[in-house]
Design an enzyme around this catalytic site. Structure first.
Site, PDB file in Angstrom:
ATOM      1  N   ALA A   5       0.822  -1.210   0.000  1.00 22.27           N
ATOM      2  CA  ALA A   5       0.000   0.000   0.000  1.00 22.27           C
ATOM      3  C   ALA A   5       0.858   1.263   0.000  1.00 22.27           C
ATOM      4  O   ALA A   5       1.594   1.534   0.936  1.00 22.27           O
ATOM      5  CB  ALA A   5      -0.927  -0.003   1.217  1.00 22.27           C
ATOM      6  N   ARG A  25      26.226   9.188 -13.429  1.00 22.18           N
ATOM      7  CA  ARG A  25      27.139   9.119 -12.281  1.00 22.18           C
ATOM      8  C   ARG A  25      27.494   7.673 -11.911  1.00 22.18           C
ATOM      9  O   ARG A  25      28.227   7.446 -10.948  1.00 22.18           O
ATOM     10  CB  ARG A  25      26.510   9.816 -11.065  1.00 22.18           C
ATOM     11  CG  ARG A  25      25.246   9.155 -10.541  1.00 22.18           C
ATOM     12  CD  ARG A  25      24.748   9.816  -9.264  1.00 22.18           C
ATOM     13  NE  ARG A  25      23.453   9.305  -8.847  1.00 22.18           N
ATOM     14  CZ  ARG A  25      23.269   8.168  -8.188  1.00 22.18           C
ATOM     15  NH1 ARG A  25      24.313   7.404  -7.877  1.00 22.18           N
ATOM     16  NH2 ARG A  25      22.047   7.781  -7.844  1.00 22.18           N
ATOM     17  N   TYR A  81       7.286  11.530  -6.221  1.00 18.50           N
ATOM     18  CA  TYR A  81       6.968  10.103  -6.064  1.00 18.50           C
ATOM     19  C   TYR A  81       8.236   9.283  -5.824  1.00 18.50           C
ATOM     20  O   TYR A  81       8.303   8.511  -4.844  1.00 18.50           O
ATOM     21  CB  TYR A  81       6.193   9.565  -7.272  1.00 18.50           C
ATOM     22  CG  TYR A  81       6.068   8.057  -7.237  1.00 18.50           C
ATOM     23  CD1 TYR A  81       5.224   7.445  -6.309  1.00 18.50           C
ATOM     24  CD2 TYR A  81       6.815   7.249  -8.091  1.00 18.50           C
ATOM     25  CE1 TYR A  81       5.131   6.057  -6.233  1.00 18.50           C
ATOM     26  CE2 TYR A  81       6.724   5.870  -8.028  1.00 18.50           C
ATOM     27  CZ  TYR A  81       5.879   5.278  -7.102  1.00 18.50           C
ATOM     28  OH  TYR A  81       5.803   3.910  -7.025  1.00 18.50           O
ATOM     29  N   LYS A  83       9.178   7.060  -2.317  1.00 19.16           N
ATOM     30  CA  LYS A  83       9.567   5.652  -2.285  1.00 19.16           C
ATOM     31  C   LYS A  83      10.961   5.473  -1.665  1.00 19.16           C
ATOM     32  O   LYS A  83      11.216   4.495  -0.960  1.00 19.16           O
ATOM     33  CB  LYS A  83       9.548   5.061  -3.696  1.00 19.16           C
ATOM     34  CG  LYS A  83       8.175   5.068  -4.367  1.00 19.16           C
ATOM     35  CD  LYS A  83       7.140   4.290  -3.572  1.00 19.16           C
ATOM     36  CE  LYS A  83       7.337   2.798  -3.623  1.00 19.16           C
ATOM     37  NZ  LYS A  83       6.235   2.054  -2.967  1.00 19.16           N
TER      38      LYS A  83
END
Length: 350
Positions: free
Chosen positions: A88, A145, A167, A171
């Protein structure tokens, strides 16, 4: 220590979600008892497909109401479970007005609430967290990089923030917090699944998934004039579900796992649709020059910084660990897209 008793219920958070529904179905098909959290028991239309899946197979489904932002909401659901699969978390690519409220808080606080329930439930041995390759890289430009020229599980997203790519930032924060909690104890093991852009057929007729909305836009001709040259790691939702089950029940599963089948692109989506449905839809046949993407991008919610750091730039992910440690055998990208279109047509969504 991490041998799992398969007769115990498996907790899946956000059970009615796009990815979670496939996880639940695969568990049910294998005879497990699934305790799935949903926002409201009264909103049966959101999880009726899971009850049907349970009725058609050897497993059983137990819906439980739980809110990500309510402390203690998952405590009762985790009791007696040896495996907790936490899926979720909101996925909003565009239309984010308040990143803290819409993305960061539910991702971070929700993860900590679930892990607090795990800590309280002495039965839990394995936690599988649905993270993302967004926690590994925020922009395609990040690849510049990386000395080896390909992202691995050792890499972390260091370029995202609440203002740029919120977003991926949410996370990254959630997964880092989960590892901090996991490393502070030795009773249960954390395994993370880091999928790319998830596509493929949905088990419900819901259309609130970003992946589903994107494909519907293609079929409705929204991109007929052309698409930006955006490359991304792609994966079938059914493979993502299989990765979660392997992470949960394989005794040697540990750490992070990049779950990406192959490189995808916006033009690649159109080409896969055209291959199965020639001439049926007004699909893009070219990529737009980057200069034009700067003009059109804001209309699709793409900032100039996103365009500069992603459009026209390559990206690559090493999925070796998911194959060797989880045993994944990936579905081809074209099949994923084509099966997804077939599902949307069958459900009357296009």
């Amino acid at each position: 220590m991490f041998t799992i008793d398969k007769t115990k219920p498996v907790l899946v958070t956000g059970a009615s979600g796009y990815v979670a529904s496939w996880i639940v179905k695969q568990l049910l098909d294998q005879g497990y008892t699934v305790r799935g959290t949903v926002r409201s028991l009264e909103a049966k239309d959101r999880y009726r497909h899971l009850e049907r899946a349970a009725a058609a197979g050897p497993g059983s489904f137990q819906p439980v109401a739980a809110d990500l932002l309510v402390k203690g909401a998952f405590d009762a659901a985790a009791q007696g479970c040896e495996v907790v699969i936490h899926t979720a978390s909101p996925f909003l690519g565009v239309g984010v007005e308040d990143p803290q409220r819409q993305l960061i808080e539910p991702a971070l606080a929700g993860t900590l609430n679930v892990l607090d329930a795990v800590q309280k439930a002495g039965s839990v041995k394995k936690v599988v967290l649905t993270s993302s390759i967004a926690a590994i890289c925020g922009d395609n430009a990040d690849l510049q990089r990386i000395p080896q020229g390909i992202f691995t599980e050792a890499d972390w997203n260091e370029s995202s923030s609440a203002r740029h790519q919120p977003y991926p930032y949410s996370k990254t924060l959630a997964e880092r917090a989960a590892w901090t909690v996991a490393q502070g104890q030795d009773r249960w093991r954390l395994v993370t699944i880091n999928p790319g852009f998830v596509m493929g057929p949905s088990l419900s007729p819901r259309v609130d998934s970003t992946s589903i909305a994107t494909l519907r836009d293609f079929l409705r001709g929204r991109f007929a004039w052309g698409v930006p040259a955006l490359a991304f790691g792609a994966v079938d939702v059914r493979d993502v579900a299989a990765a979660h089950l392997a992470a949960a029940f394989r005794a040697d599963a540990e750490g992070r796992h990049i779950v990406v089948s192959e490189g995808g692109s916006l033009l690649g989506i159109a080409q896969a649709i055209e291959q199965r449905f020639p001439g049926r839809y007004k699909l893009p046949r070219r990529t737009l020059p980057k200069a034009l993407a700067y003009v059109a991008g804001p209309g699709f919610g793409l900032s100039w910084r996103f365009i500069a750091r992603n459009i026209g730039l390559p990206v690559a992910f090493d999925n070796t660990k998911s194959q060797t440690r989880l045993g994944l055998r990936y579905l081809p990208f074209a099949q994923t897209i084509q099966d997804h279109v077939e599902q949307l047509l069958a459900d009357g969504l296009v």
